[in-house]
Design an enzyme around this catalytic site. Sequence first.
Site, PDB file in Angstrom:
ATOM      1  N   LYS A  65      -4.124  20.074  -3.720  1.00 30.77           N
ATOM      2  CA  LYS A  65      -3.663  19.889  -5.484  1.00 30.77           C
ATOM      3  C   LYS A  65      -5.043  19.589  -5.875  1.00 30.77           C
ATOM      4  O   LYS A  65      -4.575  19.260  -7.349  1.00 30.77           O
ATOM      5  CB  LYS A  65      -2.900  19.104  -5.350  1.00 30.77           C
ATOM      6  CG  LYS A  65      -1.526  19.553  -4.438  1.00 30.77           C
ATOM      7  CD  LYS A  65      -0.543  18.203  -4.180  1.00 30.77           C
ATOM      8  CE  LYS A  65       0.864  19.456  -3.384  1.00 30.77           C
ATOM      9  NZ  LYS A  65       1.975  17.934  -3.523  1.00 30.77           N
ATOM     10  N   ASP A 105       5.884  17.786  -8.266  1.00 30.05           N
ATOM     11  CA  ASP A 105       6.785  17.310  -7.635  1.00 30.05           C
ATOM     12  C   ASP A 105       7.688  16.209  -8.203  1.00 30.05           C
ATOM     13  O   ASP A 105       8.163  16.018  -7.335  1.00 30.05           O
ATOM     14  CB  ASP A 105       5.537  16.685  -7.083  1.00 30.05           C
ATOM     15  CG  ASP A 105       4.446  17.788  -6.370  1.00 30.05           C
ATOM     16  OD1 ASP A 105       5.392  18.720  -5.095  1.00 30.05           O
ATOM     17  OD2 ASP A 105       3.544  17.859  -5.636  1.00 30.05           O
ATOM     18  N   GLY A 130       3.127   3.201  -1.671  1.00 25.52           N
ATOM     19  CA  GLY A 130       2.175   4.052  -1.276  1.00 25.52           C
ATOM     20  C   GLY A 130       1.608   4.208  -2.925  1.00 25.52           C
ATOM     21  O   GLY A 130       1.620   4.402  -3.768  1.00 25.52           O
ATOM     22  N   ALA A 131       0.022   4.128  -2.652  1.00 27.79           N
ATOM     23  CA  ALA A 131      -0.745   4.831  -4.206  1.00 27.79           C
ATOM     24  C   ALA A 131      -1.896   5.850  -4.404  1.00 27.79           C
ATOM     25  O   ALA A 131      -1.995   5.358  -4.745  1.00 27.79           O
ATOM     26  CB  ALA A 131      -1.565   3.470  -4.470  1.00 27.79           C
ATOM     27  N   ALA A 134       0.304  11.658  -3.034  1.00 25.10           N
ATOM     28  CA  ALA A 134       1.886  11.443  -3.399  1.00 25.10           C
ATOM     29  C   ALA A 134       2.548  10.861  -4.183  1.00 25.10           C
ATOM     30  O   ALA A 134       3.040  11.324  -5.062  1.00 25.10           O
ATOM     31  CB  ALA A 134       2.423  11.525  -2.039  1.00 25.10           C
ATOM     32  N   ASN A 153       1.625  -0.779  -2.133  1.00 20.83           N
ATOM     33  CA  ASN A 153       0.424  -0.103  -1.495  1.00 20.83           C
ATOM     34  C   ASN A 153      -0.058  -1.627  -0.846  1.00 20.83           C
ATOM     35  O   ASN A 153      -0.222  -2.624  -0.933  1.00 20.83           O
ATOM     36  CB  ASN A 153      -0.487   0.110  -2.145  1.00 20.83           C
ATOM     37  CG  ASN A 153      -0.567   1.719  -1.145  1.00 20.83           C
ATOM     38  OD1 ASN A 153      -0.636   2.097  -0.708  1.00 20.83           O
ATOM     39  ND2 ASN A 153      -2.207   1.322  -1.441  1.00 20.83           N
ATOM     40  N   LYS A 158      -4.742  -1.188  -5.108  1.00 17.57           N
ATOM     41  CA  LYS A 158      -4.217   0.134  -5.678  1.00 17.57           C
ATOM     42  C   LYS A 158      -3.729   0.720  -6.290  1.00 17.57           C
ATOM     43  O   LYS A 158      -3.217   1.170  -7.387  1.00 17.57           O
ATOM     44  CB  LYS A 158      -4.560   1.338  -4.411  1.00 17.57           C
ATOM     45  CG  LYS A 158      -5.910   2.562  -4.094  1.00 17.57           C
ATOM     46  CD  LYS A 158      -6.568   1.978  -2.804  1.00 17.57           C
ATOM     47  CE  LYS A 158      -5.405   4.066  -2.564  1.00 17.57           C
ATOM     48  NZ  LYS A 158      -5.543   4.298  -1.367  1.00 17.57           N
ATOM     49  N   MET A 216       9.849  11.376   0.768  1.00 14.89           N
ATOM     50  CA  MET A 216       9.380  12.301   0.527  1.00 14.89           C
ATOM     51  C   MET A 216       8.738  13.010   1.530  1.00 14.89           C
ATOM     52  O   MET A 216       8.538  13.996   1.379  1.00 14.89           O
ATOM     53  CB  MET A 216       8.075  12.021  -0.196  1.00 14.89           C
ATOM     54  CG  MET A 216       8.551  11.764  -1.848  1.00 14.89           C
ATOM     55  SD  MET A 216       7.204  10.533  -2.802  1.00 14.89           S
ATOM     56  CE  MET A 216       6.635  12.315  -3.127  1.00 14.89           C
TER      57      MET A 216
HETATM   58  P1  ATR Z   1      -1.135  11.177  -0.178  1.00 18.89           P
HETATM   59  O1  ATR Z   1      -2.282  12.051  -1.313  1.00 18.89           O
HETATM   60  O2  ATR Z   1      -0.390  11.713   1.132  1.00 18.89           O
HETATM   61  O3  ATR Z   1      -0.176  10.231  -1.179  1.00 18.89           O
HETATM   62  P2  ATR Z   1      -3.766   9.410   0.739  1.00 18.89           P
HETATM   63  O4  ATR Z   1      -3.802   9.666  -0.911  1.00 18.89           O
HETATM   64  O5  ATR Z   1      -4.269   9.307   1.408  1.00 18.89           O
HETATM   65  O6  ATR Z   1      -2.064  10.724   1.000  1.00 18.89           O
HETATM   66  O7  ATR Z   1      -2.645   8.407   0.621  1.00 18.89           O
HETATM   67  C1  ATR Z   1      -1.823   7.443   1.334  1.00 18.89           C
HETATM   68  C2  ATR Z   1      -1.192   6.218   0.852  1.00 18.89           C
HETATM   69  O8  ATR Z   1      -0.225   5.968   2.004  1.00 18.89           O
HETATM   70  C3  ATR Z   1      -1.601   5.277   0.954  1.00 18.89           C
HETATM   71  O9  ATR Z   1      -1.301   4.710  -0.449  1.00 18.89           O
HETATM   72  C4  ATR Z   1      -2.326   4.601   2.080  1.00 18.89           C
HETATM   73  O10 ATR Z   1      -2.647   3.098   2.232  1.00 18.89           O
HETATM   74  P3  ATR Z   1      -3.742   2.339   1.550  1.00 18.89           P
HETATM   75  O11 ATR Z   1      -4.224   3.136   0.087  1.00 18.89           O
HETATM   76  O12 ATR Z   1      -3.290   1.216   2.171  1.00 18.89           O
HETATM   77  O13 ATR Z   1      -4.398   3.499   2.803  1.00 18.89           O
HETATM   78  C5  ATR Z   1      -0.238   4.545   2.784  1.00 18.89           C
HETATM   79  N1  ATR Z   1      -0.402   4.642   4.066  1.00 18.89           N
HETATM   80  C6  ATR Z   1      -1.057   5.465   4.949  1.00 18.89           C
HETATM   81  N2  ATR Z   1      -0.379   5.127   6.527  1.00 18.89           N
HETATM   82  C7  ATR Z   1       0.273   3.564   5.762  1.00 18.89           C
HETATM   83  C8  ATR Z   1       1.222   2.495   6.437  1.00 18.89           C
HETATM   84  N3  ATR Z   1       0.900   2.647   8.237  1.00 18.89           N
HETATM   85  N4  ATR Z   1       1.225   1.695   5.972  1.00 18.89           N
HETATM   86  C9  ATR Z   1       2.329   1.275   4.326  1.00 18.89           C
HETATM   87  N5  ATR Z   1       1.028   2.642   3.920  1.00 18.89           N
HETATM   88  C10 ATR Z   1       0.152   3.870   4.404  1.00 18.89           C
END
Ligand code: ATR
Length: 270
Positions: A65, A105, A130-131, A134, A153, A158, A216
């Site tokens: 993407k 999306d 999340g940041a 997605a 996040n 982030k 999601m």
């Molecule tokens: P995507 O494109 O799916 O969003 P990404 O850019 O790698 O993938 O982002 C993953 C997100 O999931 C991030 O916000 C990550 O938090 P961090 O920025 O602190 O790493 C979050 N994430 C992944 N595993 C997690 C967990 N166990 N608890 C909370 N947040 C999580």
Amino acid sequence: TDRYAVIGHPISHSKSPLIHKMFAEQTGQDISYEAIEAPLDGFAATIERLRAEGYKGCNVTVPFKFEAYRLVSSQQRARIEAELAKAVNTLSFLDDSQIFGDNTDGIGLVQDIQQNLKVVLSGKRVLLMGAGGAAYGVALPLLNAEAKLVVANRTEDKAFELASRFNADRITGCGYEALSGQQFDVVINATSSGLSDELPPLPPGIFAPGALAYDMMYGRETPFMRFAREQGAAQVADGLGMLVEQAAEAFYIWCGVRPDTVPVLAALRG
Ligand code: ATR
């Protein structure tokens, strides 16, 4: 027959061909839609080939993407949702050999929440977890639906960065500790935590009465969905509806017709 495809790696599990086939049958559009796996270093070449072969457009999924966005951003041909997310999930191959990029999306998520799950977002307290890509992909449509958005996040910075990109007073960023004592009407999991069967560190009592918990991801019950049930969320949803709705939006961009998503979602749920 106008030809379309979804491109990803891996792609064999994709439900998109089935969804678009149902849309086409329902609306009488003469299109084909297939799943194509591009090599990890061969996304641009695959797009070039499809365009040369006369395809009209394609959907783009993991992990391409961001590359799809870079492909169109150099020509400044990305819709605002895609521009803010720096990610594209829908490409249209235009007659003048240009490529246009959309990100459906977020519209798909908002559509699923409001139309299918019957939760109106306007004025609601919405927590977006999340940041990463997605979360960026869905933030603008949530704001446009007039939600009051908090982005949480694990890596707090982030979340601040995401919130500041939108420059609106209805969006703020924070870490998970700051959520203690707060309640939300809608809690959306846009983290990748479900992939590793983990739960974001949410405090108890986060769900307001009548709250919707939305993951999601789809395909299985995630730890977040389990947590939400235990914590008494009134509604718990996975991302299958979002998948169908983002596809409907792409179908509309390409064909100019809006399919009825209700029977398609029902068929997928079996
Ligand atoms: P995507 O494109 O799916 O969003 P990404 O850019 O790698 O993938 O982002 C993953 C997100 O999931 C991030 O916000 C990550 O938090 P961090 O920025 O602190 O790493 C979050 N994430 C992944 N595993 C997690 C967990 N166990 N608890 C909370 N947040 C999580």
